[in-house]
Design an enzyme around this catalytic site. Sequence first.
Site, short mmCIF file in Angstrom:
data_model
loop_
_atom_site.label_atom_id
_atom_site.label_comp_id
_atom_site.label_asym_id
_atom_site.label_seq_id
_atom_site.Cartn_x
_atom_site.Cartn_y
_atom_site.Cartn_z
N GLY A 1 0.71 -1.20 0.05
CA GLY A 1 -0.01 -0.12 0.17
C GLY A 1 0.97 1.29 0.10
N GLY B 1 0.17 -1.29 6.59
CA GLY B 1 -0.86 -0.38 6.85
C GLY B 1 -2.32 -0.82 7.17
CE LYS C 1 -3.13 -5.38 6.31
NZ LYS C 1 -2.99 -4.37 5.21
N GLY D 1 -7.85 -3.34 0.91
CA GLY D 1 -8.03 -2.05 0.04
C GLY D 1 -7.11 -2.09 -1.18
N GLY D 2 -6.12 -2.80 -1.16
CA GLY D 2 -5.04 -2.98 -2.23
C GLY D 2 -5.16 -4.46 -2.76
CD GLU E 1 -2.02 -6.50 2.79
OE1 GLU E 1 -1.65 -5.50 2.18
OE2 GLU E 1 -3.25 -6.68 3.35
C1 5RP Z 1 -3.80 -3.37 0.97
C2 5RP Z 1 -3.90 -3.14 2.26
C3 5RP Z 1 -3.44 -1.73 2.66
O1 5RP Z 1 -2.57 -1.89 3.99
C4 5RP Z 1 -4.63 -0.80 2.99
O2 5RP Z 1 -5.14 -0.82 1.73
C5 5RP Z 1 -3.98 0.66 3.31
O3 5RP Z 1 -3.38 1.17 2.25
P1 5RP Z 1 -2.79 2.80 2.34
O4 5RP Z 1 -1.53 2.51 3.11
O5 5RP Z 1 -2.52 2.78 0.98
O6 5RP Z 1 -3.71 3.55 2.65
O7 5RP Z 1 -4.54 -3.57 2.97
O8 5RP Z 1 -4.27 -4.85 0.41
#
Ligand code: 5RP
Length: 218
Positions: free
Chosen positions: A29, A82, A94, A96-97, A103
């Site tokens: 992320g 993150g 978690k 979002g990516g 993870e």
């Molecule tokens: C990716 C994740 C990231 O940790 C989460 O989306 C936070 O991302 P960012 O640091 O871009 O805000 O879980 O799968």
Amino acid sequence: MDQDQKKRAAAAAALSYVQPDSIVGVGTGSTVNYFIEGLADIKNDIQAAVSSSEESTKRLKALGIEVMDLNSVGNFDIYVDGADEITEHKHMIKGGGAALTREKIVAAVADQFICIIDDTKQVPMLGKFPLPVEVIPMARSYVARELLKLGGDPVYREGVITDNGNVILDVHNLKILDPVELEKQINAIVGVVTNGLFAKRGANVVLVGTDSGVVTIK
Ligand code: 5RP
């Protein structure tokens, strides 16, 4: 400080948790990308990294940091990542990516989960951020129907294939009163690879970038 500066500050603070000659678990992320940049400065002091995504692997290697296969290492000290949301109990959403499965695997092997966030990620209750669920492609519709029964509104994240060749359903409008129980319930649906609730194994340390500096929550 803007959101990016807060992310950068939290990522920089995580570097002090890196032990000499250790293997470092690395998340995915935009916040972790700042951590990777910092890790490059001390790359000669660590053994290697273990990565949670193809994207982070690419970034680590581009900066000359060795990336080891998780199967070739034993337990290691820290996993730095993150979060999309986190509560005072250090339960997280978690994914979002779309990297949630790897993870969760890398986090499981590490002794400590160091969560790096800006203060917009702190919430009283999880669920405003839609909960990502990684699903085997042929089970997508079945899993979506099961998630509806749990009170959520699943939305297919179109055009996204995970590093594991699967798809993502983002579940909106869930009332997440018991994150540990819901994590277990969703993982029990046939066809689900994993879900983005990190509650059974939450964070150990949270480093929050705020206007007045980095706040450490243990
Ligand atoms: C990716 C994740 C990231 O940790 C989460 O989306 C936070 O991302 P960012 O640091 O871009 O805000 O879980 O799968």
